[in-house]
Design a protein around this motif. Structure first.
Motif, PDB file in Angstrom:
ATOM      1  N   ILE A   1      63.184 -19.645  37.541  1.00  0.00           N
ATOM      2  CA  ILE A   1      64.342 -20.012  36.713  1.00  0.00           C
ATOM      3  C   ILE A   1      64.618 -21.510  36.790  1.00  0.00           C
ATOM      4  O   ILE A   1      65.005 -22.144  35.796  1.00  0.00           O
ATOM      5  N   ALA A   2      64.399 -22.091  37.968  1.00  0.00           N
ATOM      6  CA  ALA A   2      64.664 -23.523  38.164  1.00  0.00           C
ATOM      7  C   ALA A   2      63.518 -24.399  37.662  1.00  0.00           C
ATOM      8  O   ALA A   2      63.505 -25.603  37.922  1.00  0.00           O
ATOM      9  N   ASP A   3      62.575 -23.804  36.947  1.00  0.00           N
ATOM     10  CA  ASP A   3      61.449 -24.543  36.374  1.00  0.00           C
ATOM     11  C   ASP A   3      60.561 -25.141  37.459  1.00  0.00           C
ATOM     12  O   ASP A   3      60.063 -26.266  37.333  1.00  0.00           O
ATOM     13  N   GLY A   4      60.371 -24.366  38.522  1.00  0.00           N
ATOM     14  CA  GLY A   4      59.527 -24.836  39.607  1.00  0.00           C
ATOM     15  C   GLY A   4      58.084 -25.065  39.196  1.00  0.00           C
ATOM     16  O   GLY A   4      57.394 -25.904  39.783  1.00  0.00           O
ATOM     17  N   TYR A   5      57.630 -24.337  38.169  1.00  0.00           N
ATOM     18  CA  TYR A   5      56.245 -24.505  37.718  1.00  0.00           C
ATOM     19  C   TYR A   5      55.999 -25.904  37.159  1.00  0.00           C
ATOM     20  O   TYR A   5      54.900 -26.451  37.296  1.00  0.00           O
ATOM     21  N   THR A   6      57.018 -26.480  36.537  1.00  0.00           N
ATOM     22  CA  THR A   6      56.872 -27.861  36.067  1.00  0.00           C
ATOM     23  C   THR A   6      56.705 -28.803  37.252  1.00  0.00           C
ATOM     24  O   THR A   6      55.936 -29.773  37.194  1.00  0.00           O
ATOM     25  N   GLY A   7      57.408 -28.509  38.340  1.00  0.00           N
ATOM     26  CA  GLY A   7      57.231 -29.293  39.553  1.00  0.00           C
ATOM     27  C   GLY A   7      55.815 -29.177  40.097  1.00  0.00           C
ATOM     28  O   GLY A   7      55.232 -30.164  40.568  1.00  0.00           O
ATOM     29  N   LEU A   8      55.239 -27.972  40.027  1.00  0.00           N
ATOM     30  CA  LEU A   8      53.857 -27.792  40.465  1.00  0.00           C
ATOM     31  C   LEU A   8      52.900 -28.593  39.583  1.00  0.00           C
ATOM     32  O   LEU A   8      51.937 -29.189  40.077  1.00  0.00           O
TER      33      LEU A   8
END
Length: 316
Positions: A182-189
């Motif tokens: 939900i916190a868009d962690g994949y963009t961080g990855l």
């Protein structure tokens, strides 16, 4: 600040006096059993007391610490000590009950990057394979603080340690995985994979592989963000661990038909992937027997990915 440590010498002498290694240990008398129990309880009390002392330091305002000549290195040393204590699951769970978790999370916002990194390291240790501490950190909004450091910290080491803590926090933790998504962690990855930091790339690839294994629905997120393209690029990294981790991620996608060889928007990426795989396979085949043994896992991953993608044996 540290007080005298545990009386390990006394405990060792007691142990040696009761077992010489040549015969079975005798039954403890009631007096011996009472002594040993009290000794162990005293060590537990000492650790809890010490964690309370460290908590008090973490709660102390910065200007007061400076007035008492407490340096950044002093704080880092205390965090190293705290990390040792919370390696015990019981001590990790006790940290929240004695009021230490909230100030520890507060250190994630410290102006000193080394303190931010050390606090993330402590959190990573306390939540690893520990559902109770994972829940405590989640309820204290620790995931949000860690994600902020992971995605926005200007210090690369602090970013890397934050990602390590996130990985420990959300593994085998459904609410953590959901919060990460939900916190868009994949963009961080994605940003981590695009960075120049080998350590950050390794941690990002390992977490990505875990998430893809755990959640079929996340394959599409990975494809939409172009993570497959970044993994394709990293297959030819100079770092063996990164190459292997990238191959694992691609193999996970390939097994679920998220990578194909033709007729899709991934066509160009797959042409690039095939060329890279051919180059890597050629490089592996030219290795000496000794080097080939060291590269065995990479060889197996290359072979498995080739067979999965192209339905034909590789030249390995």
């Amino acid at each position: 600040m540290a007080e005298d440590g545990p009386n390990w010498d006394g405990l060792l002498k007691w142990s040696l006096s009761h077992a010489d290694g040549t015969r079975p240990t005798r039954q403890l008398s009631e007096e011996d059993r009472k002594w040993f129990t009290e000794a162990m309880q005293s060590q537990t009390v000492d650790v809890v007391k010490r964690m309370k002392e460290i908590t008090q330091v973490m709660l102390t305002p910065q200007h007061v610490l400076e007035a008492h000549e407490v340096t950044s290195q002093d704080i880092q040393d205390l965090l190293d000590e705290l990390k040792d204590h919370v390696e015990s699951i019981d001590m990790a769970n006790d940290l929240h009950s004695i009021g230490g978790l909230v100030p520890l999370l507060g250190y994630l916002k410290n102006s000193d990057a080394n303190i931010r990194a050390k606090s993330a390291d402590v959190i990573s240790t306390m939540v690893e394979n520990n559902p109770r501490s994972q829940q405590s950190v989640m309820e204290a909004n620790g995931l949000e603080s860690l994600l902020l450091n992971f995605t926005s910290d200007t210090d690369m080491h602090s970013r890397t340690q934050a990602l390590g803590a996130i990985s420990s926090l959300i593994r085998h933790n459904n609410s953590g995985i959901t919060g990460f998504r939900i916190a868009d962690g994949y963009t961080g990855l994605r940003d981590a994979l695009e960075s120049d930091s080998v350590r950050l790339q390794r941690k990002a690839l390992n977490l990505l592989h875990y998430l893809l294994q755990e959640n079929d629905s996340d394959y599409d997120i990975a494809i939409e963000l172009g993570l497959h393209g970044l993994m394709i690029h990293l297959v030819s990294s100079f770092d063996a661990d990164i190459r292997e981790a990238a191959l694992r991620g691609l193999l996970e996608l390939a097994k679920n038909r998220k990578l194909c060889t033709c007729g899709s928007s991934l066509g160009k990426d797959n042409e690039k992937l095939r060329q890279i795989l051919e180059d890597q396979i050629k490089g592996i085949s030219l290795l000496s027997q000794e080097d080939l043994s060291a590269a065995e896992e990479e060889r197996q991953l290359l072979d498995s990915l080739w067979v999965t993608l192209y339905n034909e044996p590789s030249s390995l």
